[in-house]
Design an enzyme around this catalytic site. Structure first.
Site, mmCIF file in Angstrom:
data_model
loop_
_atom_site.group_PDB
_atom_site.id
_atom_site.type_symbol
_atom_site.label_atom_id
_atom_site.label_comp_id
_atom_site.label_asym_id
_atom_site.label_seq_id
_atom_site.Cartn_x
_atom_site.Cartn_y
_atom_site.Cartn_z
ATOM 1 N N ASP A 158 -8.452 5.073 18.503
ATOM 2 C CA ASP A 158 -7.729 3.891 18.032
ATOM 3 C C ASP A 158 -6.746 3.401 19.091
ATOM 4 O O ASP A 158 -6.621 2.204 19.331
ATOM 5 C CB ASP A 158 -6.972 4.202 16.737
ATOM 6 N N GLU A 266 -6.897 1.261 7.975
ATOM 7 C CA GLU A 266 -6.519 0.344 9.052
ATOM 8 C C GLU A 266 -7.029 0.869 10.383
ATOM 9 O O GLU A 266 -7.129 2.072 10.600
ATOM 10 C CB GLU A 266 -4.992 0.164 9.119
ATOM 11 N N CYS A 267 -7.321 -0.076 11.297
ATOM 12 C CA CYS A 267 -7.905 0.294 12.580
ATOM 13 C C CYS A 267 -6.866 0.766 13.591
ATOM 14 O O CYS A 267 -7.216 1.319 14.617
ATOM 15 C CB CYS A 267 -8.653 -0.899 13.175
ATOM 16 N N GLY A 268 -5.604 0.541 13.335
ATOM 17 C CA GLY A 268 -4.583 0.999 14.274
ATOM 18 C C GLY A 268 -3.586 -0.064 14.667
ATOM 19 O O GLY A 268 -2.395 0.199 14.765
#
Length: 307
Positions: A158, A266-268
């Site tokens: 990430d 969440e992706c980061g």
């Protein structure tokens, strides 16, 4: 509202550099970025007002109020709606909002083809593409960080593929505020989303379609003939990297196909930056411990011969 310097995390490779905090620092020697600062009462007041505006009105407010405004997008449906709305506001060229696209090098081919279609449909909008530092292809990424990094070290993936490129984009483009495609109806951490947010490093995030449902977004796409990812016609609702995205079943949440079977939502890039500062500190500590252990092992191995 006031303006003060903001320091973003610099162009860092977590394997090659010391970790740095994403917090603002008055003593930093790095070039700083302008930051719009809202007091908490002002932010609450603005959210109460923006809550009742149509997305187009929120976008007009952003363009006239927030300097150095960009749109961050992975070309999902909501982001495409925002791009289309912006194109129809008929604002002068200096007020056009450029796009920031993070090419993780692991997007579906359909997503990359969509980028080209968006360019054709909206030729006056600039798209700034940022990739993981020091690599241009998935093969180079694997060679530098190892195969299937998203499985062997998810946090590092990430950081490397998304968070660091995003922070580099904000720094290089002098970004003060971004438009995002997040909505409350997407669930997860987004369930109580405000229209206007400020992250811990001072970056303003505006979610113009926070109140919209997936059906409203899809209806706008159809009525306005907006180009969209062809994967959406194959059961996908939210599209990210190919290795962490699946179609969703009838009745499942919109983002249920992302990171299937994990608690992650969440992706980061929308997680607190301090989380990644702590992660980088831990990575650096681990690297140093491994280097020390190797040095001691080498000494033990070569010691008798040297004697």
């Amino acid at each position: 509202m006031s303006v003060k310097p903001r320091v973003d995390t610099a162009n860092m490779d977590p394997r090659d550099h010391e970790p740095e905090s994403g917090y603002a620092s008055a003593t930093s020697s790095e070039s700083s970025l302008p930051e719009i600062v809202f007091t908490k009462p002002h932010l609450q007041h603005l959210n109460r007002q923006l809550q009742f505006l149509e997305p187009q009105d929120i976008l007009r407010w952003c363009i006239t109020t927030l300097p150095n405004l960009y749109q961050t997008t992975a070309f999902g449906l909501t982001g495409l709606v925002i791009t289309d709305m912006l194109s129809k506001l008929q604002v002068p060229r200096p007020q056009l909002v450029d796009l920031i696209f993070l090419d993780t090098l692991h997007h579906f081919p359909e997503t990359l083809r969509l980028v080209d279609r968006v360019r054709e449909r909206y030729p006056h909008i600039n798209i700034h593409i940022f990739k993981p530092a020091g690599v241009e292809t998935a093969e180079e990424f694997a060679k530098k960080y190892g195969e299937r990094l998203w499985e062997t070290n998810e946090e590092l993936y990430d950081w490397t593929a998304k968070v660091e490129p995003a922070q580099r984009a904000y720094r290089e483009l002098n970004v003060s505020a971004v438009l995002t495609g997040r909505r409350r109806s997407q669930g997860g951490q987004r369930g109580d989303l405000d229209v206007l947010e400020v992250d811990e490093a001072g970056l303003i995030k505006v979610n113009p379609l926070a109140n919209w449902t997936f059906d409203q977004v899809r209806q706008y796409i159809r009525e306005n003939n907006v180009p969209y990812n062809e994967l959406l016609d194959r059961g996908y609702k939210s599209v990210g990297d190919w290795h962490s995205t699946q179609p969703v079943a009838e009745g499942e949440d919109e983002r249920a196909g992302r990171w299937k079977g994990k608690e992650k939502t969440e992706c980061g890039i929308h997680n607190p930056r301090s989380r990644y500062f702590q992660f980088l500190m831990e990575q650096e500590q681990k690297r140093r411990e491994e280097a020390l252990a190797q040095a001691l092992q080498n000494k033990l191995t070569t010691g008798p011969a040297d004697a």
